[in-house]
Design a protein around this motif. Sequence first.
Motif, mmCIF file in Angstrom:
data_model
loop_
_atom_site.group_PDB
_atom_site.id
_atom_site.type_symbol
_atom_site.label_atom_id
_atom_site.label_comp_id
_atom_site.label_asym_id
_atom_site.label_seq_id
_atom_site.Cartn_x
_atom_site.Cartn_y
_atom_site.Cartn_z
ATOM 1 N N ASN A 35 0.810 -1.220 0.000
ATOM 2 C CA ASN A 35 0.000 0.000 0.000
ATOM 3 C C ASN A 35 0.848 1.278 0.000
ATOM 4 O OD1 ASN A 35 -2.711 -1.248 0.208
ATOM 5 N ND2 ASN A 35 -1.901 -2.024 2.149
ATOM 6 N N TYR A 36 2.152 1.106 -0.110
ATOM 7 C CA TYR A 36 3.080 2.244 -0.187
ATOM 8 C C TYR A 36 2.922 3.209 0.997
ATOM 9 C CZ TYR A 36 3.675 0.574 -4.962
ATOM 10 O OH TYR A 36 3.924 -0.223 -6.054
ATOM 11 N N LYS A 37 3.037 2.653 2.187
ATOM 12 C CA LYS A 37 2.962 3.528 3.347
ATOM 13 C C LYS A 37 3.887 3.023 4.462
ATOM 14 C CE LYS A 37 -1.113 1.304 5.469
ATOM 15 N NZ LYS A 37 -2.498 1.538 5.950
ATOM 16 N N VAL A 38 4.215 3.925 5.359
ATOM 17 C CA VAL A 38 5.068 3.585 6.495
ATOM 18 C C VAL A 38 4.309 3.895 7.774
ATOM 19 C CG1 VAL A 38 7.234 3.998 5.253
ATOM 20 C CG2 VAL A 38 6.138 5.889 6.467
ATOM 21 N N GLU A 39 4.674 3.168 8.827
ATOM 22 C CA GLU A 39 4.019 3.388 10.113
ATOM 23 C C GLU A 39 5.085 3.638 11.169
ATOM 24 O OE1 GLU A 39 1.329 0.955 13.375
ATOM 25 O OE2 GLU A 39 1.116 0.451 11.242
ATOM 26 N N PHE A 40 4.784 4.564 12.070
ATOM 27 C CA PHE A 40 5.737 4.940 13.120
ATOM 28 C C PHE A 40 5.303 4.356 14.465
ATOM 29 C CE2 PHE A 40 5.892 8.026 9.765
ATOM 30 C CZ PHE A 40 7.251 8.225 9.571
ATOM 31 N N ALA A 41 6.200 4.439 15.423
ATOM 32 C CA ALA A 41 5.945 3.857 16.741
ATOM 33 C C ALA A 41 4.744 4.487 17.438
ATOM 34 C CB ALA A 41 7.194 3.995 17.617
ATOM 35 N N ASN A 42 4.415 5.731 17.087
ATOM 36 C CA ASN A 42 3.266 6.402 17.712
ATOM 37 C C ASN A 42 1.949 6.091 17.002
ATOM 38 O OD1 ASN A 42 3.642 7.827 15.366
ATOM 39 N ND2 ASN A 42 3.411 9.856 16.307
ATOM 40 N N GLY A 43 1.991 5.229 15.965
ATOM 41 C CA GLY A 43 0.789 4.843 15.237
ATOM 42 C C GLY A 43 0.506 5.673 13.994
ATOM 43 N N ASP A 44 1.224 6.776 13.808
ATOM 44 C CA ASP A 44 1.025 7.606 12.617
ATOM 45 C C ASP A 44 1.440 6.853 11.356
ATOM 46 O OD1 ASP A 44 0.229 9.556 14.320
ATOM 47 O OD2 ASP A 44 1.778 11.011 13.779
ATOM 48 N N GLU A 45 0.772 7.174 10.253
ATOM 49 C CA GLU A 45 1.100 6.585 8.953
ATOM 50 C C GLU A 45 1.329 7.693 7.934
ATOM 51 O OE1 GLU A 45 -1.462 2.393 9.192
ATOM 52 O OE2 GLU A 45 -2.232 4.104 8.028
ATOM 53 N N GLN A 46 2.264 7.444 7.019
ATOM 54 C CA GLN A 46 2.516 8.362 5.918
ATOM 55 C C GLN A 46 2.718 7.533 4.648
ATOM 56 O OE1 GLN A 46 2.522 11.796 5.827
ATOM 57 N NE2 GLN A 46 1.769 11.709 7.949
ATOM 58 N N TYR A 47 2.211 8.049 3.537
ATOM 59 C CA TYR A 47 2.364 7.339 2.269
ATOM 60 C C TYR A 47 3.647 7.793 1.566
ATOM 61 C CZ TYR A 47 -2.332 5.483 2.759
ATOM 62 O OH TYR A 47 -3.434 4.804 3.218
ATOM 63 N N TYR A 48 4.266 6.852 0.874
ATOM 64 C CA TYR A 48 5.474 7.195 0.126
ATOM 65 C C TYR A 48 5.252 7.015 -1.377
ATOM 66 C CZ TYR A 48 6.562 2.098 0.141
ATOM 67 O OH TYR A 48 6.531 0.721 -0.006
ATOM 68 N N SER A 49 6.048 7.689 -2.156
ATOM 69 C CA SER A 49 5.910 7.661 -3.614
ATOM 70 C C SER A 49 6.414 6.335 -4.187
ATOM 71 C CB SER A 49 6.710 8.807 -4.241
ATOM 72 O OG SER A 49 6.280 10.048 -3.747
ATOM 73 N N ARG A 50 5.787 5.907 -5.268
ATOM 74 C CA ARG A 50 6.230 4.679 -5.939
ATOM 75 C C ARG A 50 7.673 4.804 -6.434
ATOM 76 N NH1 ARG A 50 1.865 1.234 -7.949
ATOM 77 N NH2 ARG A 50 -0.115 1.992 -7.116
#
Length: 272
Positions: free
Chosen positions: A227-242
């Motif tokens: 799904n092209y995304k990353v998750e951090f220890a605090n639960g936040d998610e951010q999408y990254y470019s293909r």
Amino acid sequence: MEYPVFICDDDASQVARVSQIIKSAEVILSDEETVKFNLVEQAASYAEAAAFLKANPLDGGIYILDIELGKSVSKDNGFDLAEQIKRQDERAQIIFFTTHDDLSIITFRRRLGPIDYIVKTDDLDVLKKRLTKTLEVAIYQLSKFNVMKEMTFSYKVGRNIRNVNIDNIYYIKTTQTPHKLQLVLKDGQREFFGFISKIAKENPMLVKISQSCIINPKNLENVDTKNYKVEFANGDEQYYSRSVAKEMKDLIKQYNLKNASEVSKFNGLFKH
């Protein structure tokens, strides 16, 4: 490693001696890493030196300055030149040459912080030992400064400069306000004005994952390559470019991260 060196002294014979010692110091100080001193310029007066450095500012330079330019400690001397250098080059390593050994109180009052005072002498061996040792200190100070700078992220709020430890950063992203960025930390959030591309270029420990987001890969919890995304220890998610998909797979290996899509696939197989 290459270090820019600038010399300002109105005594041509002294400049020749110093230049000779600098060359020999390269060999002496090259141990695990090759050391090269690049003599970028030499000047014989305050005006000449000030003009050159204004037009050609150095970053992390080693400056060898005669205090008594013009044979006196009056205006436009080595102290004055050092003040200009300190304003331009925050990592400046200043070495004073002098015919007197009682001028340290002046630098203390003016907060110039040189790494050494070397009293001029015709004894080449004594001069060589002292200057070589001082150049070694300069290299150590620069390496220590570089490590501290790598571990510190600086941003400006109004006229104030704020510093945070890189390890405390989760990510930095754009906001709906043009050029306003959101800095997400382990202990809260901050906002400031800046540019994602510029920050990524100036902070190699942070990774640009899209046009709108920079992350600290050390604080990733997992990467979802499906799904092209990353998750951090605090639960936040951010999408990254293909376009950075390969780089993200490299980060998974480098930081031993969980690949959320692989975990999901494995769990699906296990249930069957």
